[in-house]
Design an enzyme around this catalytic site. Sequence first.
Site, mmCIF file in Angstrom:
data_model
loop_
_atom_site.group_PDB
_atom_site.id
_atom_site.type_symbol
_atom_site.label_atom_id
_atom_site.label_comp_id
_atom_site.label_asym_id
_atom_site.label_seq_id
_atom_site.Cartn_x
_atom_site.Cartn_y
_atom_site.Cartn_z
ATOM 1 C CG HIS A 43 -0.454 -0.047 2.516
ATOM 2 N ND1 HIS A 43 -0.082 1.078 3.198
ATOM 3 C CD2 HIS A 43 -0.224 -1.087 3.354
ATOM 4 C CE1 HIS A 43 0.348 0.737 4.407
ATOM 5 N NE2 HIS A 43 0.282 -0.573 4.527
ATOM 6 C CG ASP A 92 2.680 -0.018 7.917
ATOM 7 O OD1 ASP A 92 2.217 -0.464 6.850
ATOM 8 O OD2 ASP A 92 1.972 0.185 8.919
ATOM 9 C CD GLU A 107 -3.250 -1.708 5.308
ATOM 10 O OE1 GLU A 107 -3.436 -2.743 5.947
ATOM 11 O OE2 GLU A 107 -2.688 -0.704 5.806
ATOM 12 C CD GLU A 108 -1.404 1.734 7.680
ATOM 13 O OE1 GLU A 108 -2.168 1.156 8.462
ATOM 14 O OE2 GLU A 108 -0.199 1.460 7.580
ATOM 15 C CG ASP A 158 1.200 -3.966 4.849
ATOM 16 O OD1 ASP A 158 2.034 -3.155 5.286
ATOM 17 O OD2 ASP A 158 -0.022 -3.887 5.108
ATOM 18 C CG HIS A 161 0.503 2.143 12.749
ATOM 19 N ND1 HIS A 161 -0.681 1.551 13.086
ATOM 20 C CD2 HIS A 161 0.778 1.684 11.498
ATOM 21 C CE1 HIS A 161 -1.100 0.785 12.100
ATOM 22 N NE2 HIS A 161 -0.223 0.840 11.122
#
Lengths: 452, 452
Positions: B275, B287, B321-322, B349, B419
């Site tokens: 992504h 990520d 995606e997130e 991912d 994140h």
Amino acid sequence: MMRKIYSVALLAISLLSAQPSHQEIADKITRKGLEDLYAFEMLEDLTQYGHRFSGTPGYDKAVQWAEQKLKEVGADSVWLQPVVVPHWVRGNPEKAVATIGKKKIDLSVCALGGSVATPKNGITAEVIEVKSLAEAKQLGERAKGKIIFYNRPFDKTKINPFEAYGGAVDQRSRGAIEAAKVGAVAVLVRSMTNAIYKVPHTGAMRYADTVAKIPAAAISTMDANYLSDELQKGSKVSVTLTMDCTTLPEVQTYSVIGEIRGTEYPNEIVLIGGHLDSWDRGTGAHDDGSGVVQCIDVLRLMHELQLKPKRTIRCVLFANEENGLRGARAYAKNIDTMKEKHIVAIESDAGGFSPRGFGVEADSVRFLKIASFASLLENIGADRIRMGGGGADISVLEKFGTVLIGLSPDPQRYFDYHHTDIDTIDKVHPRELQLGAIAIAILTWALAQEGV
Amino acid sequence: MMRKIYSVALLAISLLSAQPSHQEIADKITRKGLEDLYAFEMLEDLTQYGHRFSGTPGYDKAVQWAEQKLKEVGADSVWLQPVVVPHWVRGNPEKAVATIGKKKIDLSVCALGGSVATPKNGITAEVIEVKSLAEAKQLGERAKGKIIFYNRPFDKTKINPFEAYGGAVDQRSRGAIEAAKVGAVAVLVRSMTNAIYKVPHTGAMRYADTVAKIPAAAISTMDANYLSDELQKGSKVSVTLTMDCTTLPEVQTYSVIGEIRGTEYPNEIVLIGGHLDSWDRGTGAHDDGSGVVQCIDVLRLMHELQLKPKRTIRCVLFANEENGLRGARAYAKNIDTMKEKHIVAIESDAGGFSPRGFGVEADSVRFLKIASFASLLENIGADRIRMGGGGADISVLEKFGTVLIGLSPDPQRYFDYHHTDIDTIDKVHPRELQLGAIAIAILTWALAQEGV
């Protein structure tokens, strides 16, 4: 009668179930190891005082620490084995300045371990770049009075950087000898790493009695690329190298040993080990602080889980692997083959990264037996058991017919830190380190129970 | 006659040798990949402008970059697929101060993605700690007017931290709903990581239409431990939480797609993807910048090595995606099943760490076929092919009967950065990242040639 058979069967079942399977024990070891993450806690302790270079007070402090720790974690017996080690001192300054036309550039260098000093005001000479010992030889007369700059990089197409290291390290170990033979006055050696940065990597180098001893320094890969680019462009490059290193009298110190005696075959030894010394840069967190705390943690896990091995598990923390292998040699010399048999030795000296498996030096029958334990290591992802392995310290056991095994952690990051100021604890991941200890513990347990 | 047989045999040999084996191609891919380390070069590019959060100009810049890059590396065709994405903005301030007796302590917090704001002067309330959604429910009346503090840590005895994440993340995703049901005014959620430090981890959270929307923030593990210790001691802890986040109108943007058409079965698609969006912290280097550049690099390697796949290899860089999975949903909606069949999809991912293998979601016949390619991945250490896997984006293809595969890198470090502000390129190792790209390229090639 039926009843009697029944109760005998019940007894058999209860006896069987009283013996947990190797897999059950592997699971217990894994759980306990990850719960405590004790290897990292020990590494924080061990590395907090600085490096552990042979001949220094830092090493002796580590000896005390390790002796105390082995007792604390429940070894049946702990002892020190005397070793006489070299004592080389890096000194200060340690400096190289390149002159290119009117530019003066400070280079990131460090003396290679064992190097002689330069005169007080340094050595100033023109630099000639070569890619191999053979090329240095071929320089002949042209090398006279020059500084030979060995600049063959790691082969980055090698999947395993340890292989690239093996293909480059002759420049560091024998470069000064070949350079002196053709009359060079010093050598600069490209640092042993794939990384391109300003960090020089020290490491062992040798002299020959028959040729002059000339100063030898490692140069960072970034500066090596810079010098090489300038030489390619046709610039005349000269370097002033100033180093004040010296070799002091040898020092008496110790390897540290602790063991859990086997319940059935106490004279059959499963050795696990790493080296307690480090280079005099950084704090040797990966090399080999990681191996040291992993091996101590194996004894701790056995003790805390009340695992009683049939064969003796002996943890040996060798003195002076880096610049002499004296600890390993003293250990081999002291083996009383009448009393004990080293059936297998496992060394952890490739960093505290996620374990991938083990490399095994053994005949095919014994290799297959060891490979059959792979399934116990599968859950933790350390089940790649391959032919070929061992470790520098345990290599001295080869003559006794001992099977030699090396832990194989993920190899990609090791040479980013190896023998440098940045081999420090922030590069070690607590869980990766611990999984290595768990892998050794599981394999050690299987070997102590089943032999080879 | 003899002569004729001889020349036919020669022809056969030359035809055979004109088709290099999969292993030979795997070796070529490996060599070229490690030589260029191009994935990392792309990642440096992609991450230099900051994050790529849905709805932001940073994401749109990434779309342009990816489109350009796919063309540059030699995709046969490149296109953008429209996607409408949410646009949530974190805002400023984003702050929590604990009051314990006379002490005021600043806590490291960040809003969870999608959270509503607090009133301008914040919400001040007493904190109640719980370890699960069920415990929150059981609070009943006692929760009224309080801040519920979800503090169930990762289970560190899980070997794979992704499993620990799966066991803890309900607190983040559904915590606000359960808390609002019992009348709480806000939630603090322990960050999703094994690491103990001051770094808060954002991530997606949900509301239900039937209950109040209350502000939700992640708190760093170190501060979570601190609050928990104080509560254990019986201290009364209150927190003032101040956040200014808001949800703006949805934004039209794109997923980016590029492909190399198959020579024999162009309508059979082998999809590879990751992504393109990230959270609005750090630069999403692991990520999922890593997955993005790895998949682009697969096309580059095919192109540079002049490999012509029988089936179409399509690289899809999904939007959003997130916090929505909108890119994947739009992609699934747009599949024209009359014209093309997605036989298999591989997602990367799980970070740019050393690849260990792949997880496969397929029936046992197709699983075994894919597992038979493991030997091609052995040299690079990515041969652990296990049942169960896939990825969030490609999960939308399940209904088409597509085999779903996820790259499995070493998982130990992923949730240290996930994140957070520290998911930046210095945490990515160029060779580890590249080995992941190589692993995907090798498997993709085998699948494109052999099907599933």
